[in-house]
Each structure stands twice: as C-alpha cells, then as structure tokens.
Design an enzyme around this catalytic site. Structure first.
Site, PDB file in Angstrom:
ATOM      1  N   ASN A  11       0.981  -1.503  -0.003  1.00 35.78           N
ATOM      2  CA  ASN A  11       0.069  -0.202   0.235  1.00 35.78           C
ATOM      3  C   ASN A  11       0.972   1.415  -0.070  1.00 35.78           C
ATOM      4  O   ASN A  11       1.193   1.679   0.821  1.00 35.78           O
ATOM      5  CB  ASN A  11      -0.572   0.265   1.003  1.00 35.78           C
ATOM      6  CG  ASN A  11      -1.591   1.304   1.708  1.00 35.78           C
ATOM      7  OD1 ASN A  11      -2.439   1.909   0.540  1.00 35.78           O
ATOM      8  ND2 ASN A  11      -2.498   1.480   2.314  1.00 35.78           N
ATOM      9  N   TRP A  12       1.037   1.919  -1.396  1.00 35.62           N
ATOM     10  CA  TRP A  12       1.782   3.101  -1.400  1.00 35.62           C
ATOM     11  C   TRP A  12       1.518   4.222  -0.425  1.00 35.62           C
ATOM     12  O   TRP A  12       1.819   5.382  -0.725  1.00 35.62           O
ATOM     13  CB  TRP A  12       2.335   2.844  -2.749  1.00 35.62           C
ATOM     14  CG  TRP A  12       3.185   1.764  -3.455  1.00 35.62           C
ATOM     15  CD1 TRP A  12       3.864   1.221  -2.582  1.00 35.62           C
ATOM     16  CD2 TRP A  12       3.273   1.567  -4.716  1.00 35.62           C
ATOM     17  NE1 TRP A  12       5.124   0.500  -2.834  1.00 35.62           N
ATOM     18  CE2 TRP A  12       4.646   0.407  -4.322  1.00 35.62           C
ATOM     19  CE3 TRP A  12       3.037   2.009  -5.662  1.00 35.62           C
ATOM     20  CZ2 TRP A  12       4.506  -0.449  -5.651  1.00 35.62           C
ATOM     21  CZ3 TRP A  12       4.075   1.169  -6.875  1.00 35.62           C
ATOM     22  CH2 TRP A  12       4.606  -0.273  -6.537  1.00 35.62           C
ATOM     23  N   LYS A  13       0.164   4.342  -0.480  1.00 35.62           N
ATOM     24  CA  LYS A  13      -1.042   5.180  -0.356  1.00 35.62           C
ATOM     25  C   LYS A  13      -0.090   6.701  -1.035  1.00 35.62           C
ATOM     26  O   LYS A  13      -0.672   6.309  -2.375  1.00 35.62           O
ATOM     27  CB  LYS A  13      -0.404   5.988   1.168  1.00 35.62           C
ATOM     28  CG  LYS A  13      -0.395   4.680   2.468  1.00 35.62           C
ATOM     29  CD  LYS A  13       0.304   4.791   3.950  1.00 35.62           C
ATOM     30  CE  LYS A  13      -0.372   3.144   4.463  1.00 35.62           C
ATOM     31  NZ  LYS A  13      -0.409   3.161   5.682  1.00 35.62           N
ATOM     32  N   HIS A 107      -9.720   1.958   5.047  1.00 31.38           N
ATOM     33  CA  HIS A 107      -8.331   1.588   5.854  1.00 31.38           C
ATOM     34  C   HIS A 107      -8.667   3.217   6.381  1.00 31.38           C
ATOM     35  O   HIS A 107      -9.936   4.095   6.555  1.00 31.38           O
ATOM     36  CB  HIS A 107      -7.382   1.801   4.863  1.00 31.38           C
ATOM     37  CG  HIS A 107      -6.183   2.210   4.806  1.00 31.38           C
ATOM     38  ND1 HIS A 107      -5.727   3.737   5.876  1.00 31.38           N
ATOM     39  CD2 HIS A 107      -5.308   1.111   4.719  1.00 31.38           C
ATOM     40  CE1 HIS A 107      -4.282   2.670   6.267  1.00 31.38           C
ATOM     41  NE2 HIS A 107      -4.055   1.664   5.859  1.00 31.38           N
ATOM     42  N   GLU A 109      -7.240   5.298   7.330  1.00 33.60           N
ATOM     43  CA  GLU A 109      -6.645   6.360   7.299  1.00 33.60           C
ATOM     44  C   GLU A 109      -7.745   7.197   6.095  1.00 33.60           C
ATOM     45  O   GLU A 109      -8.400   8.877   6.540  1.00 33.60           O
ATOM     46  CB  GLU A 109      -5.416   6.296   6.342  1.00 33.60           C
ATOM     47  CG  GLU A 109      -4.383   6.605   7.178  1.00 33.60           C
ATOM     48  CD  GLU A 109      -3.164   5.449   6.541  1.00 33.60           C
ATOM     49  OE1 GLU A 109      -2.752   6.115   5.199  1.00 33.60           O
ATOM     50  OE2 GLU A 109      -2.279   5.516   7.590  1.00 33.60           O
ATOM     51  N   GLU A 186      -5.540  -4.233  10.238  1.00 40.66           N
ATOM     52  CA  GLU A 186      -4.459  -2.994  11.049  1.00 40.66           C
ATOM     53  C   GLU A 186      -4.760  -2.541  11.909  1.00 40.66           C
ATOM     54  O   GLU A 186      -5.125  -1.718  11.597  1.00 40.66           O
ATOM     55  CB  GLU A 186      -4.528  -2.266   9.720  1.00 40.66           C
ATOM     56  CG  GLU A 186      -4.228  -3.217   7.621  1.00 40.66           C
ATOM     57  CD  GLU A 186      -3.602  -2.426   7.048  1.00 40.66           C
ATOM     58  OE1 GLU A 186      -2.725  -2.494   6.930  1.00 40.66           O
ATOM     59  OE2 GLU A 186      -4.228  -1.224   7.087  1.00 40.66           O
ATOM     60  N   GLY A 192       2.628   2.515  10.613  1.00 44.24           N
ATOM     61  CA  GLY A 192       3.287   3.699  10.778  1.00 44.24           C
ATOM     62  C   GLY A 192       3.993   4.368  12.183  1.00 44.24           C
ATOM     63  O   GLY A 192       4.756   4.549  12.129  1.00 44.24           O
ATOM     64  N   SER A 225       3.442  -1.705  10.644  1.00 42.11           N
ATOM     65  CA  SER A 225       4.876  -1.323  10.918  1.00 42.11           C
ATOM     66  C   SER A 225       5.547  -3.189  10.561  1.00 42.11           C
ATOM     67  O   SER A 225       6.411  -3.765  11.269  1.00 42.11           O
ATOM     68  CB  SER A 225       5.239  -1.329  11.779  1.00 42.11           C
ATOM     69  OG  SER A 225       4.464   0.372  12.462  1.00 42.11           O
ATOM     70  N   GLY A 250       2.807  -0.705   4.584  1.00 41.55           N
ATOM     71  CA  GLY A 250       2.380   0.167   3.815  1.00 41.55           C
ATOM     72  C   GLY A 250       4.435   0.615   3.730  1.00 41.55           C
ATOM     73  O   GLY A 250       4.832   0.005   2.569  1.00 41.55           O
ATOM     74  N   GLY A 251       4.895   1.185   4.565  1.00 42.88           N
ATOM     75  CA  GLY A 251       6.023   2.273   4.595  1.00 42.88           C
ATOM     76  C   GLY A 251       7.293   1.579   3.698  1.00 42.88           C
ATOM     77  O   GLY A 251       7.687   1.830   3.284  1.00 42.88           O
TER      78      GLY A 251
HETATM   79  P1  PGA Z   1       3.064   0.320   7.477  1.00 39.86           P
HETATM   80  O1  PGA Z   1       1.607   1.140   6.707  1.00 39.86           O
HETATM   81  O2  PGA Z   1       3.201  -0.624   7.146  1.00 39.86           O
HETATM   82  O3  PGA Z   1       3.660   1.389   7.702  1.00 39.86           O
HETATM   83  O4  PGA Z   1       2.314   0.508   9.156  1.00 39.86           O
HETATM   84  C1  PGA Z   1       0.235  -0.130   6.728  1.00 39.86           C
HETATM   85  C2  PGA Z   1      -0.886   0.036   6.322  1.00 39.86           C
HETATM   86  O5  PGA Z   1      -1.398   1.236   6.348  1.00 39.86           O
HETATM   87  O6  PGA Z   1      -1.443  -0.422   5.210  1.00 39.86           O
END
Ligand code: PGA
Length: 273
Positions: A11-13, A107, A109, A186, A192, A225, A250-251
């Site tokens: 997930n590159w957001k 998600h 976010e 999640e 993050g 994470s 994500g990251g």
């Molecule tokens: P993260 O994000 O791996 O940076 O914690 C995961 C996500 O929000 O899908």
C-alpha cells in the site's frame, strides 16, 4: 508449512507521484519475477501493488507489458461510494474493471481523515462487489492497551457494521465471500509506528473473525509496521484455522529491497510441506 494461498499487498498510499510508482513497480517486479515464476505463483502467493489513483493505469500497464510472467497484480487503495455519473472527482468501482482486480476498502486513514463510517465502508463494499472486483476490507482497533478479548470484540463489531451496511446496499455476506473478500486486520496503533502487533493478537483476531462469520477459510491479512526482519514470523501457524493469510505492507513497501525481502519470506512460508 501450509498450503494455503498467501497474499502480500503493497500500500503505497499518497507517497509517490506516478512516475516514481512506475519506477518502484519496475524494481519490485524485476526483483521478484524469477522467484514468483518458479513458485507457481499466483496459486500459492499473490502479490498486489496498490499505487495511488494516478499510478494505477501506468503501473498496471507496466506489469502487463514488461513482467507478464511475474503475475503481480494491481489493487486500488479506495473507490467511491457513488456510481458512475455526475460526481466530480470520484472513482467509481466500475471504472477500475480491467485495471485493478482488487480494491482496499475502509483503511483506517480513510476512516480517520474522511470520516468513513461503517455505513460508508459497507456501501463501498457493495459497489466493489457489484463491479465484480474483490474487496480488501480493512478493520482495526485503536485500543493499544486493551486485552485480546476486548480487541477481538471491537473488530468483530466493526466487521458486522460493514457487513450489515453492505447488505443494505445490496451485497449479502455470501456475495462478499463469492467476490473473493479478504480482510486485513490493521490496528491503528501499529500503523506507521515501527511496532507491529504481536502474532498472538493478529491470530486471535483472525480466529475471532472466522468464527463470527462462520467462515473457516476466510483469508485474514495483517498490516501495521510489517518489515522484512519480522515478515516470516506471521506465517508460523500451520492451519487455516489459526494462521494469517498474508500481509498489507505500507512504509516498507516503498523500498523495493525491503518489499522483495518480505515477499521472499512469504514465499518460503507458502512452500508446500
Ligand atoms: P505501515 O502501514 O506498514 O507503514 O505501518 C500499513 C498500512 O497502513 O496499510
């Protein structure tokens, strides 16, 4: 070892402009092509890249054109509650057909920044399913200190709210499952932060969701994470009943080497016994 299918989603957001997403996809595909081909992917391991809305088409075209043997797919990070029509700026699920076979819905976010309620999330699930795409439903508690039972109950309730709303919007639970629904647990406190949830918590959530939905084979991913160093620890459980079925990253997925290492760890876990 298990024979279940493992799904890894990047997930590159909104981190990268589309030109950089294409470059990253290229690096990842080049790093994984051989391994994925040799593994018999995608029957045992599915890899999906979720670029921004602007990157979907160029990344999907790149993968199709230059890395057809790798079998890497594209997922959308979101789609609209609206249908096709006079809705400025929206991305109806129908318009993702032929580009992204899967769509992330709900998600945290989106829930946090756009006030997406269970009602909205359920409505989006129904749109995705009606378009013939597979939803990746994100659920997660914001209860860093809670015990496991409290956490499981919270996520079960969040899931029920989304399923009930999807039903009102025209998609039954059976239709969600038939569409290839995947749930991603999640926890908000792990996203993050550099500190993932424990495997014990994630497995308890997976078991709790499978039980409340009466679906022993419900695929449940973990996200929050995840990094290469701990990637292998998520696939320890030998059975569908307790094990996780993949990761939403994500990251770490913004770095080709880290994401490739995560996929390689998953690949080892997906090897037949
Ligand atoms: P993260 O994000 O791996 O940076 O914690 C995961 C996500 O929000 O899908």
């Amino acid at each position: 070892m298990s024979s279940r299918q493992i799904t890894i989603i990047a997930n590159w957001k909104a981190n990268l402009p589309p030109s950089e997403e294409v470059a990253l996809a290229k690096e990842i595909a080049a790093g994984l092509e051989g391994a994925l081909q040799a593994s018999g992917s995608p029957s045992r391991l599915r890899v999906l890249l979720a670029p921004s809305a602007l990157g979907l088409v160029p990344v999907a075209s790149l993968l199709r054109r230059e890395y057809p043997q790798a079998g890497i797919e594209v997922a959308a990070q979101d789609s609209s509650l609206s249908s096709a029509g006079a809705f400025t700026g929206e991305i109806p699920a129908d318009h993702l057909v032929g580009i992204a076979p899967a769509v992330i819905v709900g998600h945290s976010e989106r829930r946090r920044d756009h006030g997406e309620s269970g009602e909205v999330v359920g409505g989006k699930l129904a749109r995705v399913v009606a378009a013939g795409l597979a939803p990746v439903l994100c659920l997660g508690d914001n209860l860093p200190e809670a015990g496991i039972a409290t956490r499981v109950a919270f996520v079960q309730a969040q899931c029920a709210a989304a399923f009930d709303a999807a039903e009102r919007a025209g998609s039954s639970a059976a239709q969600l499952f038939a569409a290839g629904l995947v749930i991603a647990y999640e926890p908000v406190w792990a996203i993050g932060t550099g500190t993932p949830a424990s495997v014990e918590i994630a497995e308890a959530i997976a078991v709790g969701l499978r039980s409340t939905l009466h679906r022993e084979d419900l695929p449940v991913l973990y996200g929050g994470s995840v990094d290469a160093a701990t990637a292998a620890t998520w696939f320890g459980a030998p059975t569908k009943r307790t094990g996780l079925d993949g990761l939403l990253v994500g990251g770490a997925s913004l770095h080709a080497d880290r994401f490739v290492a995560i996929v390689r760890a998953a690949l080892a876990a997906a090897e037949p016994a």
